[in-house]
Design a protein around this motif. Structure first.
Motif, PDB file in Angstrom:
ATOM      1  N   UNK A 232      40.652  33.199  48.273  1.00 35.47           N
ATOM      2  CA  UNK A 232      39.783  34.171  47.656  1.00 35.47           C
ATOM      3  C   UNK A 232      39.286  35.204  48.661  1.00 35.47           C
ATOM      4  N   UNK A 233      39.033  34.770  49.869  1.00 35.78           N
ATOM      5  CA  UNK A 233      38.486  35.685  50.871  1.00 35.78           C
ATOM      6  C   UNK A 233      39.514  36.711  51.338  1.00 35.78           C
ATOM      7  N   UNK A 234      40.797  36.443  51.101  1.00 36.35           N
ATOM      8  CA  UNK A 234      41.825  37.398  51.488  1.00 36.35           C
ATOM      9  C   UNK A 234      41.686  38.724  50.747  1.00 36.35           C
ATOM     10  N   UNK A 235      41.051  38.707  49.592  1.00 38.22           N
ATOM     11  CA  UNK A 235      40.913  39.920  48.791  1.00 38.22           C
ATOM     12  C   UNK A 235      39.711  40.775  49.190  1.00 38.22           C
ATOM     13  N   UNK A 236      38.874  40.282  50.084  1.00 34.01           N
ATOM     14  CA  UNK A 236      37.725  41.065  50.560  1.00 34.01           C
ATOM     15  C   UNK A 236      38.256  42.171  51.476  1.00 34.01           C
ATOM     16  N   UNK A 237      37.875  43.422  51.226  1.00 42.98           N
ATOM     17  CA  UNK A 237      38.362  44.521  52.064  1.00 42.98           C
ATOM     18  C   UNK A 237      38.013  44.323  53.544  1.00 42.98           C
ATOM     19  N   UNK A 238      38.945  44.655  54.415  1.00 37.20           N
ATOM     20  CA  UNK A 238      38.739  44.472  55.856  1.00 37.20           C
ATOM     21  C   UNK A 238      37.494  45.179  56.370  1.00 37.20           C
ATOM     22  N   UNK A 239      37.183  46.351  55.836  1.00 33.87           N
ATOM     23  CA  UNK A 239      36.010  47.084  56.306  1.00 33.87           C
ATOM     24  C   UNK A 239      34.707  46.336  56.001  1.00 33.87           C
TER      25      UNK A 239
ATOM     26  N   UNK B 299      30.222  36.187  57.220  1.00 35.85           N
ATOM     27  CA  UNK B 299      30.218  35.219  56.134  1.00 35.85           C
ATOM     28  C   UNK B 299      29.192  34.112  56.403  1.00 35.85           C
ATOM     29  N   UNK B 300      28.339  33.856  55.413  1.00 39.43           N
ATOM     30  CA  UNK B 300      27.351  32.775  55.510  1.00 39.43           C
ATOM     31  C   UNK B 300      27.786  31.536  54.748  1.00 39.43           C
TER      32      UNK B 300
ATOM     33  N   UNK C  62      43.725  38.293  42.544  1.00 43.34           N
ATOM     34  CA  UNK C  62      42.388  37.928  42.992  1.00 43.34           C
ATOM     35  C   UNK C  62      41.508  39.166  42.884  1.00 43.34           C
ATOM     36  N   UNK C  63      40.419  39.034  42.171  1.00 42.80           N
ATOM     37  CA  UNK C  63      39.479  40.144  41.992  1.00 42.80           C
ATOM     38  C   UNK C  63      38.172  39.819  42.710  1.00 42.80           C
ATOM     39  N   UNK C  64      37.610  40.842  43.322  1.00 43.17           N
ATOM     40  CA  UNK C  64      36.341  40.695  44.036  1.00 43.17           C
ATOM     41  C   UNK C  64      35.380  41.761  43.510  1.00 43.17           C
TER      42      UNK C  64
ATOM     43  N   UNK D 150      26.375  39.675  48.436  1.00 39.13           N
ATOM     44  CA  UNK D 150      26.912  38.635  47.556  1.00 39.13           C
ATOM     45  C   UNK D 150      28.106  39.172  46.774  1.00 39.13           C
ATOM     46  N   UNK D 151      29.224  38.451  46.860  1.00 39.83           N
ATOM     47  CA  UNK D 151      30.446  38.841  46.163  1.00 39.83           C
ATOM     48  C   UNK D 151      30.879  37.736  45.211  1.00 39.83           C
ATOM     49  N   UNK D 152      31.414  38.119  44.062  1.00 39.70           N
ATOM     50  CA  UNK D 152      32.004  37.179  43.105  1.00 39.70           C
ATOM     51  C   UNK D 152      33.522  37.325  43.192  1.00 39.70           C
ATOM     52  N   UNK D 153      34.223  36.195  43.100  1.00 39.16           N
ATOM     53  CA  UNK D 153      35.669  36.170  43.218  1.00 39.16           C
ATOM     54  C   UNK D 153      36.257  35.482  41.987  1.00 39.16           C
ATOM     55  N   UNK D 154      37.368  36.019  41.477  1.00 39.07           N
ATOM     56  CA  UNK D 154      38.088  35.393  40.378  1.00 39.07           C
ATOM     57  C   UNK D 154      39.569  35.393  40.702  1.00 39.07           C
ATOM     58  N   UNK D 155      40.207  34.264  40.495  1.00 37.31           N
ATOM     59  CA  UNK D 155      41.662  34.152  40.621  1.00 37.31           C
ATOM     60  C   UNK D 155      42.199  34.066  39.201  1.00 37.31           C
ATOM     61  N   UNK D 156      43.054  35.022  38.829  1.00 38.42           N
ATOM     62  CA  UNK D 156      43.505  35.171  37.447  1.00 38.42           C
ATOM     63  C   UNK D 156      45.028  35.107  37.392  1.00 38.42           C
ATOM     64  N   UNK D 157      45.549  34.344  36.423  1.00 39.07           N
ATOM     65  CA  UNK D 157      46.993  34.314  36.179  1.00 39.07           C
ATOM     66  C   UNK D 157      47.353  35.558  35.389  1.00 39.07           C
ATOM     67  N   UNK D 158      48.291  36.341  35.877  1.00 39.65           N
ATOM     68  CA  UNK D 158      48.627  37.625  35.251  1.00 39.65           C
ATOM     69  C   UNK D 158      49.252  37.482  33.864  1.00 39.65           C
ATOM     70  N   UNK D 159      50.038  36.451  33.640  1.00 43.51           N
ATOM     71  CA  UNK D 159      50.775  36.338  32.375  1.00 43.51           C
ATOM     72  C   UNK D 159      49.879  36.168  31.161  1.00 43.51           C
ATOM     73  N   UNK D 160      48.748  35.497  31.308  1.00 41.11           N
ATOM     74  CA  UNK D 160      47.872  35.257  30.162  1.00 41.11           C
ATOM     75  C   UNK D 160      46.397  35.576  30.434  1.00 41.11           C
TER      76      UNK D 160
END
Length: 67
Positions: free
Chosen positions: A1-8, A15-16, A34-36, A43-53
């Motif tokens: 999930x953290x991979x989707x956080x922008x590098x900047x 990270x706490x 992965x959406x952030x 505070x960030x919310x993360x969602x991992x979503x299957x694209x097909x459904x």
């Protein structure tokens, strides 16, 4: 999930904590997204979503503090 956080975001924040919940399985052939979303300062919310459904496979929350 953290991979989707922008590098900047990493350059000015540290990270706490991370919380996560795995809701469904993904298969090898599944394409996922992965959406952030920023919900509050630090505070960030993360969602991992299957694209097909569009099923949510996992959710998470990360908390950050300024460097």
């Amino acid at each position: 999930m953290l991979e989707a956080v922008p590098l900047e975001y990493y350059s000015g924040n540290e990270l706490e904590s991370v919380e996560g919940a795995f809701l469904q399985e993904a298969r090898f052939e599944d394409q996922i997204e992965v959406r952030v979303k920023k919900v509050n300062e630090g505070e960030l919310m993360h969602n991992v979503i299957r694209k097909s459904d569009a099923e949510v496979l996992a959710t998470g929350r990360s908390r950050w503090k300024k460097k």
